[in-house]
Design a protein around this motif. Sequence first.
Motif, PDB file in Angstrom:
ATOM      1  N   HIS A  15       0.752  -1.118  -0.023  1.00 15.25           N
ATOM      2  CA  HIS A  15       0.239   0.048  -0.027  1.00 15.25           C
ATOM      3  C   HIS A  15       0.972   1.382  -0.068  1.00 15.25           C
ATOM      4  CE1 HIS A  15      -3.629  -2.213   0.417  1.00 15.25           C
ATOM      5  NE2 HIS A  15      -3.186  -2.980   1.482  1.00 15.25           N
ATOM      6  N   GLU A  16       2.154   1.130   0.216  1.00 11.69           N
ATOM      7  CA  GLU A  16       3.151   2.246   0.226  1.00 11.69           C
ATOM      8  C   GLU A  16       4.533   1.869  -0.455  1.00 11.69           C
ATOM      9  OE1 GLU A  16       5.006   5.258   3.480  1.00 11.69           O
ATOM     10  OE2 GLU A  16       3.624   3.710   4.340  1.00 11.69           O
ATOM     11  N   ALA A  17       4.948   2.711  -1.180  1.00  9.68           N
ATOM     12  CA  ALA A  17       6.280   2.681  -1.684  1.00  9.68           C
ATOM     13  C   ALA A  17       7.572   3.014  -0.757  1.00  9.68           C
ATOM     14  CB  ALA A  17       6.575   3.425  -2.828  1.00  9.68           C
ATOM     15  N   THR A  18       7.740   2.127   0.073  1.00 13.31           N
ATOM     16  CA  THR A  18       8.509   2.272   1.114  1.00 13.31           C
ATOM     17  C   THR A  18      10.090   1.978   0.581  1.00 13.31           C
ATOM     18  OG1 THR A  18       8.310  -0.061   1.940  1.00 13.31           O
ATOM     19  CG2 THR A  18       6.951   1.409   2.993  1.00 13.31           C
ATOM     20  N   PRO A  19      11.234   2.027   1.225  1.00 13.44           N
ATOM     21  CA  PRO A  19      12.565   1.896   0.893  1.00 13.44           C
ATOM     22  C   PRO A  19      12.812   0.412   0.653  1.00 13.44           C
ATOM     23  CG  PRO A  19      12.746   3.843   2.313  1.00 13.44           C
ATOM     24  CD  PRO A  19      11.326   3.147   2.562  1.00 13.44           C
ATOM     25  N   GLU A  20      11.923  -0.351   1.736  1.00 10.77           N
ATOM     26  CA  GLU A  20      12.058  -1.829   1.815  1.00 10.77           C
ATOM     27  C   GLU A  20      11.371  -2.420   0.493  1.00 10.77           C
ATOM     28  OE1 GLU A  20      10.723  -5.758   4.466  1.00 10.77           O
ATOM     29  OE2 GLU A  20       9.447  -3.779   4.468  1.00 10.77           O
ATOM     30  N   VAL A  21      10.275  -2.182   0.087  1.00  9.53           N
ATOM     31  CA  VAL A  21       9.788  -2.461  -1.091  1.00  9.53           C
ATOM     32  C   VAL A  21      10.442  -2.170  -2.349  1.00  9.53           C
ATOM     33  CG1 VAL A  21       7.673  -2.212  -2.611  1.00  9.53           C
ATOM     34  CG2 VAL A  21       7.359  -2.409  -0.011  1.00  9.53           C
ATOM     35  N   LEU A  22      11.033  -0.933  -2.309  1.00  9.74           N
ATOM     36  CA  LEU A  22      11.695  -0.602  -3.649  1.00  9.74           C
ATOM     37  C   LEU A  22      13.084  -1.375  -3.589  1.00  9.74           C
ATOM     38  CD1 LEU A  22      11.738   3.222  -3.390  1.00  9.74           C
ATOM     39  CD2 LEU A  22      10.513   1.765  -5.207  1.00  9.74           C
ATOM     40  N   ALA A  23      13.633  -1.742  -2.787  1.00 10.50           N
ATOM     41  CA  ALA A  23      14.913  -2.621  -2.655  1.00 10.50           C
ATOM     42  C   ALA A  23      14.425  -3.968  -2.916  1.00 10.50           C
ATOM     43  CB  ALA A  23      15.581  -2.602  -1.197  1.00 10.50           C
ATOM     44  N   GLY A  24      13.202  -4.427  -2.498  1.00 13.90           N
ATOM     45  CA  GLY A  24      12.939  -6.037  -2.839  1.00 13.90           C
ATOM     46  C   GLY A  24      12.694  -5.900  -4.331  1.00 13.90           C
ATOM     47  N   LEU A  25      12.033  -5.087  -4.887  1.00 10.79           N
ATOM     48  CA  LEU A  25      11.507  -5.076  -6.237  1.00 10.79           C
ATOM     49  C   LEU A  25      12.724  -4.944  -7.213  1.00 10.79           C
ATOM     50  CD1 LEU A  25       8.398  -2.746  -6.086  1.00 10.79           C
ATOM     51  CD2 LEU A  25       8.493  -5.262  -6.729  1.00 10.79           C
ATOM     52  N   ASN A  26      13.723  -4.008  -6.682  1.00 10.90           N
ATOM     53  CA  ASN A  26      14.977  -3.880  -7.670  1.00 10.90           C
ATOM     54  C   ASN A  26      15.860  -4.925  -7.607  1.00 10.90           C
ATOM     55  OD1 ASN A  26      14.207  -1.410  -8.990  1.00 10.90           O
ATOM     56  ND2 ASN A  26      14.710  -0.271  -7.015  1.00 10.90           N
ATOM     57  N   ARG A  27      15.729  -5.714  -6.449  1.00  8.30           N
ATOM     58  CA  ARG A  27      16.650  -7.137  -6.345  1.00  8.30           C
ATOM     59  C   ARG A  27      15.752  -8.102  -7.214  1.00  8.30           C
ATOM     60  NH1 ARG A  27      16.009 -11.020  -3.164  1.00  8.30           N
ATOM     61  NH2 ARG A  27      14.675  -9.706  -1.578  1.00  8.30           N
ATOM     62  N   LEU A  28      14.655  -8.236  -7.220  1.00  8.87           N
ATOM     63  CA  LEU A  28      13.820  -9.106  -7.962  1.00  8.87           C
ATOM     64  C   LEU A  28      13.863  -9.029  -9.385  1.00  8.87           C
ATOM     65  CD1 LEU A  28      11.010  -9.802  -5.184  1.00  8.87           C
ATOM     66  CD2 LEU A  28      12.920 -11.481  -5.882  1.00  8.87           C
ATOM     67  N   LEU A  29      13.427  -7.823  -9.840  1.00  7.04           N
ATOM     68  CA  LEU A  29      13.005  -7.699 -11.216  1.00  7.04           C
ATOM     69  C   LEU A  29      14.071  -8.177 -12.147  1.00  7.04           C
ATOM     70  CD1 LEU A  29      10.878  -4.338 -11.089  1.00  7.04           C
ATOM     71  CD2 LEU A  29      10.071  -6.737 -11.425  1.00  7.04           C
ATOM     72  N   PRO A  30      15.516  -7.947 -11.894  1.00  8.84           N
ATOM     73  CA  PRO A  30      16.486  -8.326 -12.781  1.00  8.84           C
ATOM     74  C   PRO A  30      16.491  -9.884 -13.064  1.00  8.84           C
ATOM     75  CG  PRO A  30      17.406  -6.844 -11.501  1.00  8.84           C
ATOM     76  CD  PRO A  30      16.007  -7.050 -10.964  1.00  8.84           C
ATOM     77  N   GLN A  31      15.970 -10.582 -12.045  1.00 14.88           N
ATOM     78  CA  GLN A  31      15.658 -12.032 -12.218  1.00 14.88           C
ATOM     79  C   GLN A  31      14.596 -12.271 -13.081  1.00 14.88           C
ATOM     80  OE1 GLN A  31      15.961 -14.435  -8.466  1.00 14.88           O
ATOM     81  NE2 GLN A  31      16.494 -12.517  -7.469  1.00 14.88           N
ATOM     82  N   LEU A  32      13.562 -11.524 -13.513  1.00 10.60           N
ATOM     83  CA  LEU A  32      12.594 -11.729 -14.359  1.00 10.60           C
ATOM     84  C   LEU A  32      13.105 -11.408 -15.762  1.00 10.60           C
ATOM     85  CD1 LEU A  32       9.417 -12.295 -14.916  1.00 10.60           C
ATOM     86  CD2 LEU A  32       9.071  -9.748 -14.353  1.00 10.60           C
ATOM     87  N   SER A  33      13.676 -10.063 -15.749  1.00  8.06           N
ATOM     88  CA  SER A  33      14.114  -9.751 -17.020  1.00  8.06           C
ATOM     89  C   SER A  33      15.379  -8.971 -17.041  1.00  8.06           C
ATOM     90  CB  SER A  33      13.146  -8.776 -17.622  1.00  8.06           C
ATOM     91  OG  SER A  33      13.584  -8.178 -18.816  1.00  8.06           O
ATOM     92  N   ALA A  34      16.577  -9.495 -17.846  1.00 10.03           N
ATOM     93  CA  ALA A  34      17.524  -8.772 -18.083  1.00 10.03           C
ATOM     94  C   ALA A  34      17.423  -7.280 -18.376  1.00 10.03           C
ATOM     95  CB  ALA A  34      18.523  -9.318 -18.660  1.00 10.03           C
ATOM     96  N   THR A  35      16.483  -6.810 -18.979  1.00  9.68           N
ATOM     97  CA  THR A  35      15.997  -5.387 -19.553  1.00  9.68           C
ATOM     98  C   THR A  35      15.199  -4.856 -18.540  1.00  9.68           C
ATOM     99  OG1 THR A  35      14.266  -6.316 -20.568  1.00  9.68           O
ATOM    100  CG2 THR A  35      16.529  -6.381 -21.800  1.00  9.68           C
ATOM    101  N   ALA A  36      15.035  -5.361 -17.571  1.00 12.17           N
ATOM    102  CA  ALA A  36      14.061  -4.333 -16.450  1.00 12.17           C
ATOM    103  C   ALA A  36      14.785  -3.313 -15.877  1.00 12.17           C
ATOM    104  CB  ALA A  36      13.603  -5.300 -15.316  1.00 12.17           C
ATOM    105  N   ASN A  37      14.190  -2.256 -15.955  1.00 11.59           N
ATOM    106  CA  ASN A  37      14.708  -1.045 -15.484  1.00 11.59           C
ATOM    107  C   ASN A  37      14.368  -0.921 -13.947  1.00 11.59           C
ATOM    108  OD1 ASN A  37      15.718   0.104 -17.676  1.00 11.59           O
ATOM    109  ND2 ASN A  37      13.981   0.769 -18.332  1.00 11.59           N
TER     110      ASN A  37
END
Length: 143
Positions: free
Chosen positions: A6-28
Amino acid sequence: MVEEVHEATPEVLAGLNRLLPQLSATANPVDEQAVTRIVESDATRLLIARNPDGQIIGTLTLAVFRTPTGIRAWIEDVVVDSTARGQGVGEALIRAALAIAAEDGATTIDLTSRASREAANRMYRRIGFAERETNVYRYQAER
């Protein structure tokens, strides 16, 4: 284990930015503004999965929208940390998304998955997704 963001916390941002490259090498990388837009939208839900220590180990985005033929849902960007795969995290995320979509009145829930993601495709079929005979097209907008 699975919760809606429900909120863009630093923890959520860090988690997403760690996971998204595992989905796609081109993920920004995502920033606070991008996550805020997702969680504040009436059409999208961002789900995360945590391990017993509280670390974010999976994510999924659910879009629920109205069309002239009914309420539809689409699951996007499902990714589970490579260290947690095979432990039911992906299935927990999908089942949570299905429950939310049903609560919102969706009559169909779609997703796509690359053929090379064999384990994910087996899971989707086991849950009850059926492969459709359709063409998927993508138009890449100029930036």
